[in-house]
Design a protein around this motif. Structure first.
Motif, mmCIF file in Angstrom:
data_model
loop_
_atom_site.group_PDB
_atom_site.id
_atom_site.type_symbol
_atom_site.label_atom_id
_atom_site.label_comp_id
_atom_site.label_asym_id
_atom_site.label_seq_id
_atom_site.Cartn_x
_atom_site.Cartn_y
_atom_site.Cartn_z
ATOM 1 N N ASP A 102 0.810 -1.218 0.000
ATOM 2 C CA ASP A 102 0.000 0.000 0.000
ATOM 3 C C ASP A 102 0.838 1.261 0.000
ATOM 4 N N THR A 127 -8.412 0.612 -3.439
ATOM 5 C CA THR A 127 -8.084 1.773 -2.622
ATOM 6 C C THR A 127 -7.030 2.614 -3.336
ATOM 7 N N ILE A 129 -4.016 4.930 -3.590
ATOM 8 C CA ILE A 129 -2.878 5.213 -2.708
ATOM 9 C C ILE A 129 -1.906 6.224 -3.316
ATOM 10 N N TYR A 142 -7.765 13.450 -3.054
ATOM 11 C CA TYR A 142 -7.765 12.295 -2.160
ATOM 12 C C TYR A 142 -7.082 12.609 -0.829
ATOM 13 N N PRO A 147 -8.010 7.656 4.622
ATOM 14 C CA PRO A 147 -7.700 6.475 3.798
ATOM 15 C C PRO A 147 -8.872 5.516 3.640
ATOM 16 N N ARG A 150 -11.067 6.276 0.550
ATOM 17 C CA ARG A 150 -10.417 6.419 -0.755
ATOM 18 C C ARG A 150 -10.632 5.214 -1.657
#
Length: 275
Positions: A102, A127, A129, A142, A147, A150
């Motif tokens: 991630d 997700t 990142i 974002y 988190p 997202r």
């Protein structure tokens, strides 16, 4: 035959570099060779000594993906070595990594920042990142979202601005769900996907409808049209690509489909404030 011989060499070298103490085993006094013995690797991998010995010797035995994953752990293989083991043993890539990747690699972020089109990176569970400034300017920032918020799948399925476009939304939702099914079939992080699917089944009737259908999409491309104030509509095609250094990540890029859209996108990028 040559690949079987290479598999034997690779396994012997991998166990030879591991000191018994690294895996909680006593060093012992009568070790004729460096590293782990075959029976120790077999025990750590949860398989019989005979089966592992035959496998290491290059005999025609087949290990399941689960057994290869346990062997990967026992031999402390890195991601590249894990992929190499699967290629030699099964002649195909391994499942997506069991541990999430991630973090966006710095080289990938630099490459996105150098582009003059929107680009973003997402993990296997969708997700987001990583992204470039054009994504922030055109789509959403974002960095202003926690988190947990997202997840691109939930954003596209649940945000009112997408749901208001009834025909376009349903077509998009059908394709998104079909692609999510494909990702779900390949993941080793079932608990993450199960939680996402359970949440979507609860909050989205559209998702429930398409999840119960049989369509599956392995590669998802599509068109995305934006209305930009003072500029007009910009139509882009989005595609995604697996990142070689992080197989659990994909990069999505959005390329204008015609010269008018390209010209308008250039004007937007040129008008963006300096970083």
């Amino acid at each position: 035959m040559a690949q079987r011989e290479e598999l034997t060499r690779f396994l012997k070298a991998a166990r030879a570099r591991i000191a018994p103490g690294e895996v909680g085993l006593p060093a012992g006094e009568r070790r004729r060779a460096q590293g782990l013995r075959r029976e120790e690797v077999a025990t750590l991998s949860g398989m019989s000594v005979t089966w592992y010995t035959w496998f290491e010797q290059g005999r025609d035995v087949q290990l399941s993906a689960a057994m290869l994953e346990r062997l990967t752990g026992a031999l402390k293989l890195n991601p590249q070595e894990r992929e190499y083991l699967f290629a030699l043993a099964q002649h195909r890539p391994p499942p997506l990594a069991t541990t999430p990747d991630d973090v966006v690699h710095p080289a990938i972020q630099r490459m996105m920042d150098s582009l003059t089109i929107p680009a973003q990176v997402l993990t296997e569970d969708w997700t987001i990142i990583g992204w470039n400034r054009i994504v922030t300017h055109l789509f959403r920032d974002y960095s202003q979202l926690p988190p947990s918020d997202r997840n691109l799948f939930k954003i596209l399925m649940l945000e009112p601005r997408y749901r208001s476009q009834q025909y376009g939304y349903e077509e998009m939702a059908r394709k998104l769900t079909a692609r999510l099914k494909w990702d779900y079939s390949r993941t080793t992080r079932l608990e993450v996907f199960d939680a996402l699917i359970a949440e979507m089944l609860e909050v989205s009737e559209t998702f429930r409808q398409f999840w119960n259908e049989s369509e599956i999409v392995a590669h998802f491309e599509g068109m995305h049209t934006l209305e930009v104030a003072g500029v007009g509509s910009i139509t882009m095609q989005h595609t995604s690509y697996v990142i070689e250094e992080a197989p659990g990540q994909r990069m999505m890029i959005f390329a204008p489909v015609d010269e008018l859209s390209a010209s308008r996108l250039r004007s937007v990028v040129e008008a963006m404030p300096a970083a």
